[in-house]
Motif scaffolding. Structure first.
Motif, PDB file in Angstrom:
ATOM      1  N   ALA A 307       0.062  -1.363   0.127  1.00  0.00           N
ATOM      2  CA  ALA A 307      -0.052   0.027   0.025  1.00  0.00           C
ATOM      3  C   ALA A 307       1.338   1.113  -0.261  1.00  0.00           C
ATOM      4  CB  ALA A 307      -0.715   0.306   1.192  1.00  0.00           C
ATOM      5  N   GLN A 308       1.856   1.894   1.303  1.00  0.00           N
ATOM      6  CA  GLN A 308       2.668   2.643   1.155  1.00  0.00           C
ATOM      7  C   GLN A 308       3.313   2.548  -0.345  1.00  0.00           C
ATOM      8  OE1 GLN A 308       3.511   0.058   4.110  1.00  0.00           O
ATOM      9  NE2 GLN A 308       3.954   1.655   5.640  1.00  0.00           N
ATOM     10  N   THR A 309       3.941   1.487  -1.090  1.00  0.00           N
ATOM     11  CA  THR A 309       4.221   2.110  -2.391  1.00  0.00           C
ATOM     12  C   THR A 309       3.703   2.110  -3.150  1.00  0.00           C
ATOM     13  OG1 THR A 309       6.508  -0.040  -1.975  1.00  0.00           O
ATOM     14  CG2 THR A 309       6.393   0.425  -3.519  1.00  0.00           C
ATOM     15  N   ILE A 310       2.396   1.394  -3.205  1.00  0.00           N
ATOM     16  CA  ILE A 310       1.801   2.505  -4.755  1.00  0.00           C
ATOM     17  C   ILE A 310       1.228   3.446  -4.132  1.00  0.00           C
ATOM     18  CG2 ILE A 310      -0.097   1.928  -5.859  1.00  0.00           C
ATOM     19  CD1 ILE A 310       0.241  -1.336  -5.149  1.00  0.00           C
ATOM     20  N   PHE A 311       1.229   3.734  -3.474  1.00  0.00           N
ATOM     21  CA  PHE A 311       0.702   5.909  -3.143  1.00  0.00           C
ATOM     22  C   PHE A 311       1.552   6.462  -3.193  1.00  0.00           C
ATOM     23  CE2 PHE A 311       0.704   8.920  -0.113  1.00  0.00           C
ATOM     24  CZ  PHE A 311      -0.396   9.163   0.155  1.00  0.00           C
ATOM     25  N   ALA A 312       2.746   5.813  -2.910  1.00  0.00           N
ATOM     26  CA  ALA A 312       4.405   6.833  -2.800  1.00  0.00           C
ATOM     27  C   ALA A 312       4.153   7.089  -4.375  1.00  0.00           C
ATOM     28  CB  ALA A 312       5.075   5.975  -2.365  1.00  0.00           C
ATOM     29  N   THR A 313       4.726   5.906  -5.167  1.00  0.00           N
ATOM     30  CA  THR A 313       4.129   5.925  -7.023  1.00  0.00           C
ATOM     31  C   THR A 313       2.789   6.641  -7.514  1.00  0.00           C
ATOM     32  OG1 THR A 313       5.237   3.870  -7.117  1.00  0.00           O
ATOM     33  CG2 THR A 313       4.321   4.545  -8.983  1.00  0.00           C
ATOM     34  N   CYS A 314       2.073   7.130  -6.623  1.00  0.00           N
ATOM     35  CA  CYS A 314       0.447   7.601  -7.474  1.00  0.00           C
ATOM     36  C   CYS A 314       1.038   9.516  -6.907  1.00  0.00           C
ATOM     37  CB  CYS A 314      -0.297   7.211  -7.087  1.00  0.00           C
ATOM     38  SG  CYS A 314      -1.217   5.713  -7.483  1.00  0.00           S
ATOM     39  N   LEU A 315       1.392   8.965  -6.300  1.00  0.00           N
ATOM     40  CA  LEU A 315       1.592  10.485  -5.514  1.00  0.00           C
ATOM     41  C   LEU A 315       3.070  11.558  -6.196  1.00  0.00           C
ATOM     42  CD1 LEU A 315       0.512  12.743  -2.883  1.00  0.00           C
ATOM     43  CD2 LEU A 315       3.151  11.866  -1.844  1.00  0.00           C
ATOM     44  N   ALA A 316       4.248  10.272  -7.068  1.00  0.00           N
ATOM     45  CA  ALA A 316       5.336  10.478  -7.884  1.00  0.00           C
ATOM     46  C   ALA A 316       4.267  11.520  -9.217  1.00  0.00           C
ATOM     47  CB  ALA A 316       6.455   9.912  -7.755  1.00  0.00           C
ATOM     48  N   LEU A 317       3.729  10.225  -9.913  1.00  0.00           N
ATOM     49  CA  LEU A 317       3.549  10.485 -10.947  1.00  0.00           C
ATOM     50  C   LEU A 317       2.216  11.197 -11.316  1.00  0.00           C
ATOM     51  CD1 LEU A 317       4.416   6.409 -12.281  1.00  0.00           C
ATOM     52  CD2 LEU A 317       5.526   8.607 -12.691  1.00  0.00           C
ATOM     53  N   GLY A 318       1.652  11.786 -10.263  1.00  0.00           N
ATOM     54  CA  GLY A 318       0.138  12.223 -10.448  1.00  0.00           C
ATOM     55  C   GLY A 318      -0.719  11.472 -10.604  1.00  0.00           C
ATOM     56  N   VAL A 319      -0.463   9.967 -10.350  1.00  0.00           N
ATOM     57  CA  VAL A 319      -1.828   9.247 -10.166  1.00  0.00           C
ATOM     58  C   VAL A 319      -3.430   9.543  -9.084  1.00  0.00           C
ATOM     59  CG1 VAL A 319      -2.782   6.746 -11.290  1.00  0.00           C
ATOM     60  CG2 VAL A 319      -0.568   7.885 -12.116  1.00  0.00           C
ATOM     61  N   ASP A 320      -4.282   9.043  -9.557  1.00  0.00           N
ATOM     62  CA  ASP A 320      -5.334   9.914  -8.908  1.00  0.00           C
ATOM     63  C   ASP A 320      -6.030   7.524  -7.800  1.00  0.00           C
ATOM     64  OD1 ASP A 320      -6.092  12.026  -9.414  1.00  0.00           O
ATOM     65  OD2 ASP A 320      -7.735  11.958  -9.649  1.00  0.00           O
ATOM     66  N   ALA A 321      -5.924   8.009  -6.790  1.00  0.00           N
ATOM     67  CA  ALA A 321      -6.032   6.313  -6.185  1.00  0.00           C
ATOM     68  C   ALA A 321      -6.279   6.356  -5.271  1.00  0.00           C
ATOM     69  CB  ALA A 321      -4.297   5.339  -6.563  1.00  0.00           C
ATOM     70  N   HIS A 322      -7.158   4.179  -5.387  1.00  0.00           N
ATOM     71  CA  HIS A 322      -8.155   4.553  -3.940  1.00  0.00           C
ATOM     72  C   HIS A 322      -8.052   2.769  -3.854  1.00  0.00           C
ATOM     73  CE1 HIS A 322     -11.442   4.535  -1.618  1.00  0.00           C
ATOM     74  NE2 HIS A 322     -11.843   2.936  -2.586  1.00  0.00           N
ATOM     75  N   LEU A 323      -7.186   3.241  -2.477  1.00  0.00           N
ATOM     76  CA  LEU A 323      -6.917   1.613  -1.942  1.00  0.00           C
ATOM     77  C   LEU A 323      -7.599   1.541  -1.062  1.00  0.00           C
ATOM     78  CD1 LEU A 323      -2.840   2.947  -2.389  1.00  0.00           C
ATOM     79  CD2 LEU A 323      -4.300   1.501  -3.916  1.00  0.00           C
ATOM     80  N   THR A 324      -8.409   0.043  -1.291  1.00  0.00           N
ATOM     81  CA  THR A 324      -8.394  -0.547  -0.807  1.00  0.00           C
ATOM     82  C   THR A 324      -8.692  -2.233   0.102  1.00  0.00           C
ATOM     83  OG1 THR A 324     -10.224  -2.031  -2.176  1.00  0.00           O
ATOM     84  CG2 THR A 324     -10.901  -0.425  -0.835  1.00  0.00           C
ATOM     85  N   GLY A 325      -9.187  -2.404   1.832  1.00  0.00           N
ATOM     86  CA  GLY A 325      -8.465  -3.704   2.068  1.00  0.00           C
ATOM     87  C   GLY A 325      -7.383  -3.345   2.513  1.00  0.00           C
ATOM     88  N   LEU A 326      -6.968  -2.000   3.114  1.00  0.00           N
ATOM     89  CA  LEU A 326      -6.019  -1.914   4.111  1.00  0.00           C
ATOM     90  C   LEU A 326      -6.443  -1.863   5.673  1.00  0.00           C
ATOM     91  CD1 LEU A 326      -5.198   1.073   2.499  1.00  0.00           C
ATOM     92  CD2 LEU A 326      -4.587  -1.199   1.528  1.00  0.00           C
ATOM     93  N   HIS A 327      -7.272  -2.739   6.717  1.00  0.00           N
ATOM     94  CA  HIS A 327      -7.882  -2.993   7.616  1.00  0.00           C
ATOM     95  C   HIS A 327      -6.666  -2.678   8.576  1.00  0.00           C
ATOM     96  CE1 HIS A 327      -8.661  -6.634   5.881  1.00  0.00           C
ATOM     97  NE2 HIS A 327      -8.454  -6.984   7.309  1.00  0.00           N
ATOM     98  N   THR A 328      -5.731  -4.025   7.783  1.00  0.00           N
ATOM     99  CA  THR A 328      -4.429  -4.588   9.215  1.00  0.00           C
ATOM    100  C   THR A 328      -3.208  -3.566   9.321  1.00  0.00           C
ATOM    101  OG1 THR A 328      -3.089  -5.558   6.787  1.00  0.00           O
ATOM    102  CG2 THR A 328      -4.810  -7.093   8.120  1.00  0.00           C
ATOM    103  N   LEU A 329      -3.460  -2.610   7.998  1.00  0.00           N
ATOM    104  CA  LEU A 329      -2.302  -1.969   8.631  1.00  0.00           C
ATOM    105  C   LEU A 329      -2.779  -0.288   9.717  1.00  0.00           C
ATOM    106  CD1 LEU A 329      -1.922  -0.003   5.289  1.00  0.00           C
ATOM    107  CD2 LEU A 329      -1.362  -2.029   5.555  1.00  0.00           C
ATOM    108  N   ARG A 330      -3.840  -1.067  10.295  1.00  0.00           N
ATOM    109  CA  ARG A 330      -3.829   0.182  11.140  1.00  0.00           C
ATOM    110  C   ARG A 330      -3.311  -0.885  12.790  1.00  0.00           C
ATOM    111  NH1 ARG A 330      -5.881   4.785  10.328  1.00  0.00           N
ATOM    112  NH2 ARG A 330      -8.015   4.518   9.073  1.00  0.00           N
ATOM    113  N   ILE A 331      -2.380  -1.906  12.607  1.00  0.00           N
ATOM    114  CA  ILE A 331      -2.026  -2.574  13.819  1.00  0.00           C
ATOM    115  C   ILE A 331      -0.667  -2.934  13.533  1.00  0.00           C
ATOM    116  CG2 ILE A 331      -4.284  -3.194  15.034  1.00  0.00           C
ATOM    117  CD1 ILE A 331      -3.369  -5.818  13.396  1.00  0.00           C
TER     118      ILE A 331
END
Length: 425
Positions: A307-331
């Motif tokens: 999730a973090q890697t894909i998020f950062a890639t999108c941020l750098a390229l200006g790609v809008d993103a909707h990432l789901t299924g991330l409930h385990t990231l909270r812990i």
């Protein structure tokens, strides 16, 4: 240690080849199996902090074990110590003592294990009096963490009558369970997996009867090769996605038929113009097109570590993103959803919305900042490495950069090889 990362001054004129350490997910599973089957040999073991902590704990003769930040070690060793005779207290870092473990402890207690919380109920440290597991069936919430299920599966062959694990709720991170199944099967353990339960039979075979499966690239009947870490490969997928057309990078010791769920990266990064190919267990990444998706929607329930890697890639390229299924990231090592919103908001013209298990990013292409963008890592190795490729577009100041040793100790040296200027601050 804080590091200043500055944009490469020029492009590389030749192909880059990296050798990434073995997968810590595979390594830590195989180390538990080696503790149960000492004749098993492991090739290309991870040199990550998590795996080192696991090795040290399994070799220790002390009754007090500290596994630092190593989450897999905490979960796997809790079950392992509960299955072996002896008295052990297991603890970890301050963050580890904030990460819940009640689901696993309750499951182990239900089959006879004697485990006490040393401080706060539901959290490490744990005092474990091993050797009391006597039941053959257990119920477990499958929606919280696949590591709890794996912890039980790994010890099951050593129990008197094996173990049947009834799965309650929707299974999360399914590929990690598949990895565990494959490793157990590779040493001759019988595993039956249905939609509602997993049964692992008692292993009556001797270690000399170990069998192999081709996807594990076994070198002999008692030797298993750990594939290099696909989670770490994600940072290089991101790096290649940010380069010009024709750029190529090669990673050693990757298998086309992988047991690691994060191999799904090869599909996800097609949206960013990255082509994946294989040649004699080499993973070759090539930037084939400057055209990238305008928006991506990905359910990462099976690959949450990306999730973090894909998020950062999108941020750098200006790609809008909707990432789901991330409930385990909270812990995880930190609340990764909150951390991404915090750090991501420091980049120009981005809007980030989050829920309990989603991240939505709306942004324009990243521009060069006058001052380095500060990347707080929050004791999380993936925060440091996921954002590092963005140095292609703007300077970064990575705080507490030493956290990368948790999974990829040589990361900063590898980044220097692609001409990123790195200065210790």
């Amino acid at each position: 240690m804080d590091l200043l990362l500055e944009k490469p001054l020029d492009s590389l004129s030749k192909e880059v080849v990296f050798t990434i350490t073995g997968s810590k997910s595979e390594s830590n599973r195989l180390l538990i199996l080696k503790a149960l089957y000492p004749e098993l040999e492991i090739v290309n073991l991870s040199n990550s902090d998590d795996t080192i902590h696991m090795q040290e704990a399994l070799m220790s003769q002390k009754n007090h074990v500290d596994i630092g930040h190593a989450g897999t070690a905490m979960r796997f060793l809790t079950a392992y110590y509960a299955s072996k005779k002896g008295l052990v207290t297991i603890t970890g870092s301050q963050r580890m003592q904030q990460r819940p473990i009640a689901v696993l402890v309750d499951a182990l207690r239900s089959i006879g294990a004697k485990i006490e919380y040393v401080n706060e109920e539901g959290y490490p440290p744990l005092k474990i009096e091993g050797g009391h597991i006597n039941d053959t069936a257990v119920k477990l919430d499958a929606s919280v963490s696949s590591q709890y299920i794996t912890a039980l599966m790994l010890i099951a062959p050593s129990l008197e009558n094996g173990l049947k694990i009834e799965l309650i709720g929707k299974l999360t991170s399914r590929p990690y369970i598949e990895m565990t199944v494959r490793h157990l099967q590779s040493i001759g353990v019988t595993v039956n997996w249905s939609q509602i339960d997993i049964s692992v039979e008692k292993d009556d075979k001797s270690p000399s009867e170990l069998i192999s499966i081709s996807s594990l690239n076994s070198t002999s009947q008692k030797s298993l090769t750990v594939e290099s870490d696909w989670s770490s490969a994600g940072y290089w997928y991101s790096w290649v996605a940010l380069q010009d057309t024709g750029y190529q990078l090669t990673l050693q010791h990757y298998f086309k038929e992988s047991v690691q769920g994060d191999s799904k990266l090869s599909e996800y990064y097609e949206a960013f113009g990255v082509q994946t190919s294989f040649d004699n267990n080499q993973l070759i990444l090539t930037k084939r097109s400057e055209k990238v998706a305008q928006r991506i929607v990905i359910n990462l329930v099976n690959e949450p570590d990306q999730a973090q890697t894909i998020f950062a890639t999108c941020l750098a390229l200006g790609v809008d993103a909707h990432l789901t299924g991330l409930h385990t990231l909270r812990i995880k090592e930190t609340d990764r959803i909150a951390a991404l919103k915090d750090v991501g908001s420091r980049f120009r013209e981005s809007v980030i919305e989050t829920t309990q298990d989603t991240i939505t990013l709306t942004c324009i292409p990243l521009e060069q900042h006058a001052e380095p963008v500060v990347i707080d890592t929050f004791d999380d190795h993936r925060m440091a490495m996921a954002f590092a490729p963005v140095a292609c577009r703007t300077s970064l100041l990575i705080k507490d950069a030493g956290v990368v040793t948790k999974s990829y100790p040589q990361f900063w040296n590898d980044l220097k090889r692609v001409n990123v200027n790195i200065t210790e601050i």
